[in-house]
Design a protein around this motif. Structure first.
Motif, PDB file in Angstrom:
ATOM      1  N   LEU A   1       1.240  -1.108   0.140  1.00  0.00           N
ATOM      2  CA  LEU A   1       0.019   0.006   0.013  1.00  0.00           C
ATOM      3  C   LEU A   1       1.275   1.175  -0.311  1.00  0.00           C
ATOM      4  O   LEU A   1       0.727   2.115  -0.519  1.00  0.00           O
ATOM      5  N   GLU A   2       1.770   1.376   0.938  1.00  0.00           N
ATOM      6  CA  GLU A   2       2.743   2.348   0.680  1.00  0.00           C
ATOM      7  C   GLU A   2       3.902   2.813  -0.441  1.00  0.00           C
ATOM      8  O   GLU A   2       3.153   3.936  -1.253  1.00  0.00           O
ATOM      9  N   LYS A   3       4.475   1.548  -0.888  1.00  0.00           N
ATOM     10  CA  LYS A   3       4.771   1.685  -2.453  1.00  0.00           C
ATOM     11  C   LYS A   3       3.857   2.474  -3.482  1.00  0.00           C
ATOM     12  O   LYS A   3       4.178   3.581  -3.961  1.00  0.00           O
ATOM     13  N   ASP A   4       2.426   1.405  -3.760  1.00  0.00           N
ATOM     14  CA  ASP A   4       1.616   2.120  -4.021  1.00  0.00           C
ATOM     15  C   ASP A   4       0.670   3.325  -4.142  1.00  0.00           C
ATOM     16  O   ASP A   4       0.364   4.164  -5.013  1.00  0.00           O
ATOM     17  N   LEU A   5       0.669   3.835  -3.353  1.00  0.00           N
ATOM     18  CA  LEU A   5       0.286   5.255  -2.520  1.00  0.00           C
ATOM     19  C   LEU A   5       0.921   6.299  -3.526  1.00  0.00           C
ATOM     20  O   LEU A   5       0.897   6.558  -3.869  1.00  0.00           O
ATOM     21  N   LYS A   6       2.590   6.029  -3.308  1.00  0.00           N
ATOM     22  CA  LYS A   6       2.794   6.730  -4.429  1.00  0.00           C
ATOM     23  C   LYS A   6       2.725   7.220  -5.382  1.00  0.00           C
ATOM     24  O   LYS A   6       2.706   8.473  -6.154  1.00  0.00           O
TER      25      LYS A   6
ATOM     26  N   PRO B   1      -3.766   6.458   7.324  1.00  0.00           N
ATOM     27  CA  PRO B   1      -2.698   6.916   8.541  1.00  0.00           C
ATOM     28  C   PRO B   1      -1.012   6.217   7.535  1.00  0.00           C
ATOM     29  O   PRO B   1      -0.143   6.699   7.391  1.00  0.00           O
ATOM     30  N   ILE B   2      -1.451   6.213   6.212  1.00  0.00           N
ATOM     31  CA  ILE B   2       0.216   5.684   5.827  1.00  0.00           C
ATOM     32  C   ILE B   2       0.321   7.538   5.099  1.00  0.00           C
ATOM     33  O   ILE B   2       1.319   7.340   5.358  1.00  0.00           O
ATOM     34  N   ALA B   3      -0.660   7.451   4.387  1.00  0.00           N
ATOM     35  CA  ALA B   3      -0.441   9.151   4.057  1.00  0.00           C
ATOM     36  C   ALA B   3      -0.365   9.742   4.387  1.00  0.00           C
ATOM     37  O   ALA B   3       0.358  10.382   4.454  1.00  0.00           O
ATOM     38  N   GLU B   4      -0.054   9.805   6.248  1.00  0.00           N
ATOM     39  CA  GLU B   4       0.586  10.709   7.702  1.00  0.00           C
ATOM     40  C   GLU B   4       1.097  10.100   7.615  1.00  0.00           C
ATOM     41  O   GLU B   4       2.166  11.141   7.337  1.00  0.00           O
ATOM     42  N   LYS B   5       2.005   8.853   7.327  1.00  0.00           N
ATOM     43  CA  LYS B   5       3.026   8.742   7.703  1.00  0.00           C
ATOM     44  C   LYS B   5       4.243   9.240   7.004  1.00  0.00           C
ATOM     45  O   LYS B   5       5.322   9.572   7.026  1.00  0.00           O
ATOM     46  N   THR B   6       3.301   8.907   5.992  1.00  0.00           N
ATOM     47  CA  THR B   6       4.772   9.263   4.380  1.00  0.00           C
ATOM     48  C   THR B   6       4.384  10.714   3.871  1.00  0.00           C
ATOM     49  O   THR B   6       5.585  10.907   3.090  1.00  0.00           O
ATOM     50  N   LYS B   7       3.422  11.054   4.190  1.00  0.00           N
ATOM     51  CA  LYS B   7       3.112  12.703   4.390  1.00  0.00           C
ATOM     52  C   LYS B   7       3.022  12.920   2.592  1.00  0.00           C
ATOM     53  O   LYS B   7       2.602  13.856   2.270  1.00  0.00           O
ATOM     54  N   LEU B   8       2.886  11.728   2.271  1.00  0.00           N
ATOM     55  CA  LEU B   8       1.527  12.086   0.956  1.00  0.00           C
ATOM     56  C   LEU B   8       0.221  12.586   1.537  1.00  0.00           C
ATOM     57  O   LEU B   8      -0.148  12.816   0.327  1.00  0.00           O
ATOM     58  N   ILE B   9       0.414  12.476   2.050  1.00  0.00           N
ATOM     59  CA  ILE B   9      -1.067  12.934   2.454  1.00  0.00           C
ATOM     60  C   ILE B   9      -1.454  14.757   2.741  1.00  0.00           C
ATOM     61  O   ILE B   9      -2.266  15.136   1.923  1.00  0.00           O
ATOM     62  N   ILE B  10      -0.159  15.416   2.175  1.00  0.00           N
ATOM     63  CA  ILE B  10       0.254  16.558   1.754  1.00  0.00           C
ATOM     64  C   ILE B  10       0.131  16.843   0.386  1.00  0.00           C
ATOM     65  O   ILE B  10      -1.841  17.638  -0.173  1.00  0.00           O
ATOM     66  N   PRO B  11       0.382  16.457  -0.880  1.00  0.00           N
ATOM     67  CA  PRO B  11      -0.402  16.139  -1.953  1.00  0.00           C
ATOM     68  C   PRO B  11      -1.914  15.882  -2.498  1.00  0.00           C
ATOM     69  O   PRO B  11      -2.247  15.934  -3.089  1.00  0.00           O
ATOM     70  N   ILE B  12      -2.107  14.320  -1.599  1.00  0.00           N
ATOM     71  CA  ILE B  12      -3.385  14.028  -1.321  1.00  0.00           C
ATOM     72  C   ILE B  12      -4.346  14.949  -0.979  1.00  0.00           C
ATOM     73  O   ILE B  12      -5.626  15.022  -2.204  1.00  0.00           O
ATOM     74  N   THR B  13      -3.867  15.853   0.024  1.00  0.00           N
ATOM     75  CA  THR B  13      -4.983  16.712   1.075  1.00  0.00           C
ATOM     76  C   THR B  13      -5.492  17.813  -0.633  1.00  0.00           C
ATOM     77  O   THR B  13      -6.490  18.262  -0.835  1.00  0.00           O
TER      78      THR B  13
END
Ligand code: C2E
Ligand code: CA
Ligand code: CA
Ligand code: CA
Length: 281
Positions: A26-31, A78-90
């Motif tokens: 999930l972490e890899k693919d979320l990117k 939670p994974i998006a938050e951990k990896t900071k991907l939450i910023i572009p996602i938001t």
């Protein structure tokens, strides 16, 4: 004992491996999920009890993984938050939600307010960027700032810093509405919210679910609504699934209802159909 322990470990490890592997995938693919266009927003109708109309919608993120299928936001946020991907996602969610408001307006759905969920991390140390992202989403879509509402969870109140307060007031300054999400789940305190310019407080589903059976729960819900109203803030009840719950909440003076009783989250097009079917009634 050693043997028992060993067996225990042997039985335990494969499961852990599995969930670790899943999280790693999930972490890899979320990117790349954003670039690949795997996200979609669904919208859950929010019913205005006093005016008997649907005039709010909550945007809820959906991720269609290429081979794992639909992943719950409870798993990937939670994974998006951990990896900071939450910023572009938001940022993507803000842009997409604003575009939906515009599209609905073209279809004749006026005065719909759309809520966007904003994680604590999107606020921390980047308050200005968040405000800019909201402003540019609103400008690009050509919609009214009052069509947008940000939902934040109450855990944010633990870190009630000056920066946070400034972000809130900046957002209020541009005309965006603010809601406190999941109220009644964590460290809620009526004291700390009095300094924040909130328009709406959302009572968590856990407060609503036992209410019909339990008189004390009814007392708690009713008292909370009274106090919140006293502060000049409106109340949404979340996770309303039955007509009995609706009857109690109406009686307690609750302003808005959200839950499966009215509708599950819908695609933007299905939301529009639902809206028009409701307004004919
Ligand atoms: P939330 O913000 O509390 O959203 C409400 C959740 O309750 C949604 O789950 C919704 O589908 C579900 N729900 C609504 N009515 C009912 C009901 O009557 N009964 C039951 N059992 N559930 C109901 P969902 O869509 O799975 O989202 C889960 C959480 O993921 C959200 O909780 C929110 O914290 C987070 N989330 C979703 N989208 C986003 C997003 O775009 N950004 C961020 N940061 N978080 C998001
Ligand atoms: Ca929410
Ligand atoms: Ca909530
Ligand atoms: Ca929640």
């Amino acid at each position: 004992v050693a043997k028992k322990e060993k067996n225990k470990i042997v039985r335990y490890i494969p499961e852990m491996d599995q969930s670790r592997t899943r999280e790693a995938i999930l972490e890899k693919d979320l990117k790349i999920a954003l670039e690949k266009g795997e996200f979609e927003l669904h919208y859950q109708p929010i019913y205005d009890i006093h005016n008997e109309v649907i005039n709010h919608a909550e945007a809820l993120l959906r991720w269609e993984h290429p081979y794992l299928g639909r992943i719950s936001p409870l798993d990937f946020i939670p994974i998006a938050e951990k990896t900071k991907l939450i910023i572009p996602i938001t940022d993507w969610v803000i842009g997409a939600a604003c575009q939906t408001v515009r599209r609905w307006e073209k279809m004749g759905i006026m005065d719909m307010t759309v809520s966007i969920n904003v994680s604590l991390l999107s606020f921390e140390n980047r308050g200005t960027e968040l405000v800019e992202s909201v402003v540019s989403g609103i400008r690009a879509a050509g919609i009214k700032p009052t069509s947008i509402k940000l939902e934040i969870t109450e855990s944010i109140l633990i870190r009630d810093t000056d920066e946070l307060r400034k972000v809130f007031y900046d957002l209020k300054g541009i005309g965006v509405k603010l809601a406190l999400d999941d109220f009644g789940t964590g460290y809620s305190s009526f004291g700390c919210m009095k300094d924040l310019p909130l328009d709406i407080i959302k009572l968590d589903r856990s407060l609503i679910s036992n209410m019909v059976m339990d008189e004390r729960e009814q007392m708690i819900a009713e008292s909370m609504i009274t106090i919140i109203h006293g502060l000049g803030i409106q109340v949404v009840a979340e996770g309303v699934e039955t007509a009995e719950q609706l009857t109690f909440l109406k009686d307690f003076g609750c302003d808005f209802i959200q839950g499966y009783l009215f509708s599950r989250p819908l695609s933007a097009d299905d939301f529009a159909k639902y809206y028009f079917s409701m307004s004919k009634m």
